[in-house]
Scaffold this active site. Structure first.
Site, PDB file in Angstrom:
ATOM      1  N   HIS A 120      40.371 -27.699  -8.176  1.00 15.64           N
ATOM      2  CA  HIS A 120      39.836 -28.834  -7.546  1.00 15.64           C
ATOM      3  C   HIS A 120      38.527 -28.367  -7.509  1.00 15.64           C
ATOM      4  CE1 HIS A 120      41.130 -26.283  -4.211  1.00 15.64           C
ATOM      5  NE2 HIS A 120      40.516 -27.258  -3.202  1.00 15.64           N
ATOM      6  N   HIS A 127      36.544 -28.283  -4.461  1.00 17.47           N
ATOM      7  CA  HIS A 127      36.187 -27.659  -3.223  1.00 17.47           C
ATOM      8  C   HIS A 127      35.353 -26.652  -3.343  1.00 17.47           C
ATOM      9  CE1 HIS A 127      39.083 -30.165  -0.309  1.00 17.47           C
ATOM     10  NE2 HIS A 127      38.352 -30.799  -0.958  1.00 17.47           N
ATOM     11  N   ASP A 162      34.923 -23.849  -2.124  1.00 12.52           N
ATOM     12  CA  ASP A 162      35.502 -22.258  -1.968  1.00 12.52           C
ATOM     13  C   ASP A 162      36.156 -21.986  -3.431  1.00 12.52           C
ATOM     14  OD1 ASP A 162      37.150 -24.285  -0.974  1.00 12.52           O
ATOM     15  OD2 ASP A 162      38.239 -22.733  -0.174  1.00 12.52           O
ATOM     16  N   HIS A 163      36.260 -23.145  -4.555  1.00 12.23           N
ATOM     17  CA  HIS A 163      36.887 -22.788  -5.579  1.00 12.23           C
ATOM     18  C   HIS A 163      36.127 -23.035  -6.890  1.00 12.23           C
ATOM     19  CE1 HIS A 163      41.173 -22.722  -3.755  1.00 12.23           C
ATOM     20  NE2 HIS A 163      40.497 -23.237  -2.841  1.00 12.23           N
ATOM     21  N   HIS A 220      45.942 -32.441  -1.501  1.00 12.86           N
ATOM     22  CA  HIS A 220      44.864 -31.969  -0.911  1.00 12.86           C
ATOM     23  C   HIS A 220      43.629 -32.790  -1.424  1.00 12.86           C
ATOM     24  CE1 HIS A 220      42.454 -28.605   0.616  1.00 12.86           C
ATOM     25  NE2 HIS A 220      41.972 -28.429  -0.520  1.00 12.86           N
ATOM     26  N   HIS A 269      44.868 -18.632   0.213  1.00  7.01           N
ATOM     27  CA  HIS A 269      44.301 -18.249   1.305  1.00  7.01           C
ATOM     28  C   HIS A 269      45.298 -17.696   2.164  1.00  7.01           C
ATOM     29  CE1 HIS A 269      40.781 -20.209  -0.486  1.00  7.01           C
ATOM     30  NE2 HIS A 269      41.206 -21.432  -0.143  1.00  7.01           N
TER      31      HIS A 269
END
Lengths: 268, 268
Positions: B96, B98, B100-101, B185, B252
């Site tokens: 996805h 976001h 942090d990805h 999410h 995480h």
């Protein structure tokens, strides 16, 4: 035929974390907020919109919400201040069935209970993450039993068969008494607008918006079934207030609550 | 033709509140958790699944997540440890978008980027409450510009036109490389399963499940577009792991991460 009167019935307070009140914004930390019921004396009868929480239930099931509630801050206690008994109430309207909005229903067992069709359905088959929200089903013992939810030992509840009137869509349930659909926080959430003779209409958001700060930030609470719908409902409340020149009354706003008329004082 | 190999690329760590990691459960307080990318050496080419966060972006836009990331913990730094350069990567798969990805995507500008159709759409028109999640669109400068999102001044980004391959549904994108739809999410979230010769399949949950503790509690994270779908996706991951006898690798999880093979070590 007398003018409609609105009383706010103080129901004590609870504690949640700042991350509950302001979803993913916080800041974290304990936040104490008020709970209250709304009594409407209308030519068609006496209505109560939401009934706060039951102290014993919260102590048993959610003690971490640290309830503070005096005997005066129960539904019978608040009604007594206005010279009323619980049997004098003709209708209970529930915005939704979270424990802090229906905990006092069981005292009003002569009243017909009005709610959204989807909300009553949700009580018996909600999402797992709504478990604590829907933990107090004493207002509907039959549903509690069918759903396998524990009921406190109480001979009165064994006898109690409430009558329900379920609705969908926006509805004027009595002259000047409007229910507006505001889902998202729960499946079948209603907000209430009361038109009065001598002042602007009062628009009770219930949990579609906890506080002025939530509205200012357009930030929903962390308790929700559908965040997208929740946000739309908050936007809807803003537009309804504008359209009807109504004053917004929030459900759990420590700041606003201090300015509301309480006890035997009323709006008319 | 060599066997498929899987490397985990350490991407440093971030901090969120316990109420973010465990929606409405908490407890509150700072929680530091790892971010990592997955490199798959496959006979069809080199794939990277997710690319962690960009340190400068987090410091600029979300400094409260307190990034800790060494030069070695960037995508170029991690690839160098295995003797690879960024141009050696053929495909980026993003679970996805976001921040942090996908923060390291911009380094992999020779690669074709694979993602869910709905996820790429969401980048340009997401919900207001997803604003911070979708804050790093450097991987797709054109989308960032169209959506009016700021881009850091970088002449490389001006030149960069990534190629995308968008998918829907479950897909075996290469032999033994499975993408499973796990929305909630975000709108178009994918989890990845890699089948290997010498061990159980590895099932990378990405943010459909942050940690073993989330799975044990069946508790989703506070960041979500749709909590009901999120919960279903977590249940789906559990069933997929059972069906394929796969090992779950969480996105995480501070505890699990210490037991994962990192640096030049690989799974095969």
């Amino acid at each position: 035929m007398s003018d409609t009167k609105v009383y706010l019935l103080d129901g004590g307070s609870l504690v949640i974390d700042g991350f509950h009140a302001f979803w993913n914004r916080g800041p974290g930390g304990e936040l104490r907020f008020p709970c209250y019921a709304v009594l409407i004396e209308h030519e068609d009868g006496r209505y109560i919109f939401d009934t706060g929480y039951d102290y014993d239930h919260v102590q048993r099931v959610l003690p971490f919400e640290k309830p503070i509630q005096s005997k005066e801050q129960t539904i019978p206690g608040q009604l007594a201040k206005i010279g009323l008994r619980t049997d004098d109430i003709n209708y209970v309207i529930n915005s939704h069935y979270h424990f802090d909005h229906c905990g006092g229903n069981k005292h009003l067992n002569k009243a017909c209970t009005i709610c959204h069709t989807k909300e009553l359905e949700a009580c018996g088959c909600h999402q797992p993450f709504e478990h604590l929200g829907y933990s107090d089903l004493t207002f509907a013992p039959e549903i509690a039993r069918k759903a396998g939810k524990p009921l406190p030992p109480d001979p009165v509840l064994d006898m109690y068969t409430p009558t329900f009137q379920t609705l969908t869509g926006d509805q004027e349930i009595a002259k000047g008494l409007w229910l507006f659909e505001t889902p998202g926080h729960t499946a079948g959430h209603y907000s209430l607008m009361v038109e009065l003779k001598n002042r602007r209409p009062m628009l009770f958001t219930a949990d579609a918006c906890y506080s002025q700060k939530n509205m200012d930030m357009m930030c929903i609470s962390s308790f929700h079934l559908d965040p997208v719908a929740s946000l739309k409902s908050m936007q809807r409340l803003k537009e309804l207030a504008e359209k009807h020149d109504a004053e917004l009354f929030y459900s759990h706003d420590p700041e606003s609550f201090t300015g509301y008329q309480k006890d035997a004082a009323y709006y008319s």
